[in-house]
Structures are given as structure tokens and as C-alpha cells.
Write a protein that holds these residues in place. Structure first.
Motif, PDB file in Angstrom:
ATOM      1  N   GLU A   1       0.826  -1.207   0.000  1.00 38.63           N
ATOM      2  CA  GLU A   1       0.000   0.000   0.000  1.00 38.63           C
ATOM      3  C   GLU A   1       0.861   1.259   0.000  1.00 38.63           C
ATOM      4  N   ALA A   2       1.953   1.244   0.740  1.00 39.12           N
ATOM      5  CA  ALA A   2       2.851   2.406   0.777  1.00 39.12           C
ATOM      6  C   ALA A   2       3.500   2.637  -0.581  1.00 39.12           C
TER       7      ALA A   2
ATOM      8  N   GLY B   1       2.379   1.675  -3.510  1.00 44.38           N
ATOM      9  CA  GLY B   1       1.332   2.146  -4.415  1.00 44.38           C
ATOM     10  C   GLY B   1       0.973   3.594  -4.180  1.00 44.38           C
ATOM     11  N   ASP B   2       0.817   3.977  -2.919  1.00 37.17           N
ATOM     12  CA  ASP B   2       0.443   5.353  -2.601  1.00 37.17           C
ATOM     13  C   ASP B   2       1.472   6.347  -3.122  1.00 37.17           C
ATOM     14  N   VAL B   3       2.736   6.082  -2.873  1.00 43.98           N
ATOM     15  CA  VAL B   3       3.786   7.024  -3.267  1.00 43.98           C
ATOM     16  C   VAL B   3       3.910   7.122  -4.786  1.00 43.98           C
TER      17      VAL B   3
ATOM     18  N   PHE C   1       1.980   5.836  -7.375  1.00 46.47           N
ATOM     19  CA  PHE C   1       0.797   6.137  -8.170  1.00 46.47           C
ATOM     20  C   PHE C   1       0.316   7.566  -7.948  1.00 46.47           C
ATOM     21  N   LEU C   2       0.544   8.125  -6.772  1.00 48.75           N
ATOM     22  CA  LEU C   2       0.217   9.529  -6.548  1.00 48.75           C
ATOM     23  C   LEU C   2       1.133  10.414  -7.392  1.00 48.75           C
ATOM     24  N   GLN C   3       2.413  10.049  -7.451  1.00 50.42           N
ATOM     25  CA  GLN C   3       3.353  10.805  -8.280  1.00 50.42           C
ATOM     26  C   GLN C   3       2.923  10.767  -9.744  1.00 50.42           C
TER      27      GLN C   3
ATOM     28  N   ASN D   1      -0.225  12.931 -10.330  1.00 48.68           N
ATOM     29  CA  ASN D   1       0.103  14.357 -10.354  1.00 48.68           C
ATOM     30  C   ASN D   1       0.754  14.762 -11.672  1.00 48.68           C
TER      31      ASN D   1
ATOM     32  N   SER E   1      -6.173  -1.828  -8.152  1.00 46.85           N
ATOM     33  CA  SER E   1      -6.810  -1.298  -6.940  1.00 46.85           C
ATOM     34  C   SER E   1      -7.807  -2.287  -6.347  1.00 46.85           C
TER      35      SER E   1
ATOM     36  N   TRP F   1      -0.432  -8.873  -7.313  1.00 48.30           N
ATOM     37  CA  TRP F   1      -0.064  -7.470  -7.211  1.00 48.30           C
ATOM     38  C   TRP F   1       1.167  -7.186  -8.060  1.00 48.30           C
TER      39      TRP F   1
END
Length: 131
Positions: A15-16, A18-20, A22-24, A27, A63, A73
Motif C-alpha cells: 500500500e505504501a 502504491g500510494d507514493v 501512483f500519486l506521483q 500528479n 486497486s 499485485w
């Protein structure tokens, strides 16, 4: 008990990551210059649109997967990296966005490879750690 701990750590790690990453990526694709660059090249615009639609579908499927299922995954991550690579190879994105996306791809690919190695070791009945 040890399996439960490892499973929880795996979920948090996935999850960490993916968060970092995929958020990048999200954006980067929100930037007007990236979208304008895709639309400006009529010849490659439909190919880019196809890759973006494929990428959106892959992200949606990833997701829905459970981070506890490492192989699923990791397969999803590999598919996303492949789709991003095909998009970058079209050459329609600004060079700074391409550089940033390649960096994000390298981060997620590296994390996926390392995680796969840990999972392979963990699944090996001959590993040194026992319950």
C-alpha cells in the motif's frame, strides 16, 4: 503468528509503494502541459489515448486486488510499467514529465522485484525462519 505478521507487513509495504508511486504518476498526468503534448500530436494522439485507457484499466484492476496476494499485485505492477513504457516510447510527453515518469517506473519496478524476491524466499519451505 509469524505468518500473520509477515502478511500485515506485506500489505503495509504494498500500500505504501502504491500510494507514493501512483500519486506521483497521477500528479504528472494532471499537468496541463502533459495533456497538451498528447493532444498536440494528432498522429500519435490515438495511440497515446489507447495507452492511457489501458493504464487506467490496469490501475483499476490493481486497486481491486488484495495486497496480500503478492504475485497478483506484482503481475499488475509489471503490466502498469509496460503500459507506461509504451506510452513514453511514443515520444509525445514533455521531456521533464518523461524523466519523472521513468523515475517513478524505476522505483515501482525495483520495489516489485525486491518484494518478489522476499515473497519467493518466504514461500520456500527451506527458509531459515520457522514459526
Amino acid at each position: 503468528m509469524f505468518d500473520s505478521f509477515v502478511q500485515q507487513a506485506q500489505i503495509i509495504l504494498f500500500e505504501a509503494i502504491g500510494d507514493v508511486v501512483f500519486l506521483q504518476l497521477a500528479n504528472l498526468f494532471k499537468q496541463a502541459s502533459v495533456l497538451q503534448a498528447i493532444l498536440a500530436n494528432e498522429q500519435k494522439s490515438s495511440q497515446a489515448q489507447s495507452q492511457l485507457e489501458n493504464l487506467r484499466q490496469l490501475l483499476f484492476e490493481l486497486s481491486k486486488s488484495k495486497p496480500v496476494d503478492g504475485k497478483v499485485w506484482l503481475t499488475g505492477v509489471a503490466a502498469i510499467v509496460g503500459s507506461l513504457s509504451r506510452l513514453l516510447n511514443l515520444g509525445v510527453l514533455p521531456s521533464d514529465a518523461t524523466r519523472d515518469i521513468r523515475h517513478a517506473m524505476a522505483m515501482i519496478w525495483s520495489a516489485a522485484v525486491l518484494t518478489d524476491r522476499v515473497l519467493t524466499w518466504y514461500d520456500d519451505p527451506k527458509r531459515a525462519i520457522h514459526d
